[in-house]
Motif scaffolding. Structure first.
Motif, short mmCIF file in Angstrom:
data_model
loop_
_atom_site.label_atom_id
_atom_site.label_comp_id
_atom_site.label_asym_id
_atom_site.label_seq_id
_atom_site.Cartn_x
_atom_site.Cartn_y
_atom_site.Cartn_z
N THR A 95 16.60 -14.43 -0.09
CA THR A 95 16.40 -13.46 -0.68
C THR A 95 16.61 -12.30 -0.18
O THR A 95 15.86 -10.99 1.49
N SER A 96 17.57 -11.60 -0.90
CA SER A 96 17.49 -10.16 -0.53
C SER A 96 16.31 -9.23 -1.09
O SER A 96 15.64 -10.25 -1.37
N THR A 98 15.99 -6.74 -2.26
CA THR A 98 15.88 -5.67 -3.63
C THR A 98 15.60 -7.14 -4.28
O THR A 98 14.16 -6.26 -5.80
N GLU A 99 15.03 -8.44 -4.01
CA GLU A 99 14.36 -9.58 -5.06
C GLU A 99 13.24 -9.84 -4.55
O GLU A 99 12.55 -11.11 -4.97
N SER A 100 13.08 -9.28 -3.58
CA SER A 100 11.53 -10.13 -2.87
C SER A 100 10.28 -8.99 -2.85
O SER A 100 10.62 -8.36 -3.59
N ALA A 101 9.63 -9.77 -3.88
CA ALA A 101 8.14 -8.69 -4.11
C ALA A 101 7.37 -8.66 -3.24
O ALA A 101 6.65 -8.50 -3.43
N ASP A 202 11.00 -14.70 4.05
CA ASP A 202 11.13 -13.55 2.95
C ASP A 202 11.34 -11.96 4.09
O ASP A 202 10.69 -11.95 4.46
#
Length: 429
Positions: A95-96, A98-101, A202
């Motif tokens: 997971t990049s 910018t995509e990690s919630a 993550d």
């Protein structure tokens, strides 16, 4: 009453339980198959054959063979479609930032400015023990943040209490920005740590190689005994007195068992270039320091100082509890002599129950007509010492009415800095 004939639909129910059906597979993976293959697949033929045999209640061998072939064909198509459409396993997917919630939630929870990008924020969560590459961990940011934390805490304490002794000043700075305080702050922020570092973790987790507890005689990271100086025969005797035969045997046995456990678990020796593992306390402190450094680089001094005031200086610290006097009356006498005051004099202000079981005496320390301090105790000596301690704390905890620090006027062209009070220092014993 007429009896019901359950032959036709009972055979249909039993056939579902006893043998697999391509209809179930097709319904289960209907979204995975393309539209053309679903319209012209062999599963439709198998469904038609199954409906015919269900109506009659009998199946031939050729029909059974055709249905099995259709089922196997549909399974192959479903497997191929699932490989192309289903997402990869979460352990194989990276997971990049910018995509990690989780990372975005932590960024919003700390009310960080938008100018701090998520990529830099994710780098602050990577300890050097997880990734030795300097451009991928928070080592450089942590050094900058440590200097900023020390500078902000030092100027705040010195400008507020200009007469603090050196030991009390160091204790106050440690209480504000020490390792244990930074660990408590990271826990209050809700920072979670990963079990082990890796590319599948993550970016919102704190990554570091955990220091595993071991025997000091095996890995050499435990308590070190003091070396004995003197002749060889005396040193040997002292070592023999320090440790008995039974304790030596037990220590040797435990060290061998620990070494065997480490070797069986697949442990390896660390290379000199590889960073050593760390504890959770050290890794959390490194993250907080790195965050301060990243804030300074991306937002500037003013935003970093506001973040420090909100999360560090807002914590309550009772500075008066950090003092510890061994001879308060002597220190007070030397302080009065250095400042050219009149010699301190203890006077009894009030008392109650002198001949009772629990008497109380109130003693005041005076220098001329000025009362320097007051204390109470169960005896005259105790009350006098407490009064001297109160007088010393009143001198050392002096604070100006308007406290200003040098970093407030940095970057402001219209304001000039007014020097603060500089004291002569503590009383030397």
């Amino acid at each position: 009453m007429k009896s019901l004939r359950l032959i036709r639909w009972s055979g249909f129910v039993l056939s579902q339980r006893t043998r697999p059906c391509s209809i179930q597979l097709q319904c289960q993976y209907r979204r995975l198959l393309p539209q053309k293959s679903r319209a012209h697949s062999t599963a439709a033929a198998a469904q038609h054959q199954y409906d015919d045999t269900a109506s009659t209640g009998t199946r031939t061998d050729s029909q059974e063979y055709d249905a099995g072939a259709s089922i196997s064909t549909s399974r192959k198509e479903i497997a191929e479609a699932s490989k192309s459409r289903l997402p990869r396993h979460p352990l194989q997917r990276k997971t990049s930032p910018t995509e990690s919630a989780r990372l975005a939630a932590l960024h919003a929870r700390l009310t960080l400015p938008p100018r701090l990008p998520l990529t830099t924020f994710a780098r602050c969560l990577i300890d050097p023990s997880a990734k030795p590459q300097p451009n991928q961990n928070n080592a450089s940011l942590s050094v900058l943040g440590n200097d900023l934390l020390g500078y902000f805490a030092s100027e705040a304490i010195i400008c507020r209490y200009p007469r603090l002794p050196q030991e009390v000043y160091v204790s106050a700075v440690t209480a504000y920005v020490g390792t244990k305080t930074l660990l408590a702050i990271s826990r209050e922020w809700g920072v979670e740590h990963a079990a082990a570092p890796g590319p599948e973790v993550d970016p919102g987790f704190l990554q570091f190689s955990r220091l595993i507890a071991g025997n000091a005689s095996v890995d050499g990271t435990g308590t070190q005994f003091k070396e004995l100086d003197g002749p060889a025969d005396q040193v040997q005797k002292l070592r023999g007195w320090q440790r008995g035969v039974t304790s030596q045997d037990l220590d040797n046995k435990s060290s061998k068992e620990t070494a065997a456990t480490h070797s069986s678990a697949g442990s390896r020796l660390r290379t000199p270039s590889e960073p050593p593992p760390k504890t959770l306390e050290e890794a959390s402190a490194g993250f907080v320091r790195a965050l301060m450094g990243a804030l300074y680089l991306h937002t500037g001094l003013r935003q970093t100082k506001a973040f420090f005031n909100a999360h560090f200086l807002s914590r309550h610290l009772d500075v008066s509890s950090l003092f510890q006097f061994e001879q308060a009356t002597r220190d007070l006498a030397r302080l009065c002599a250095r400042e050219s005051f009149d010699p301190p004099l203890a006077r009894l202000l009030s008392e109650t129950g002198r001949k009772s079981r629990h008497p109380v005496f109130v003693v005041g320390i005076f220098s001329g007509r000025e009362k320097l301090g007051e204390g109470s105790g169960g005896s005259l000596d105790e009350a006098r010492i407490r009064a001297a301690i109160a007088a010393l704390k009143g001198w050392y905890l002096y604070s100006p009415l308007k406290v200003r620090v040098p970093s407030e006027v940095v970057g402001k062209s219209g304001e000039t800095w007014e020097p603060v009070m500089i004291d002569g220092g503590e009383v030397l014993v």
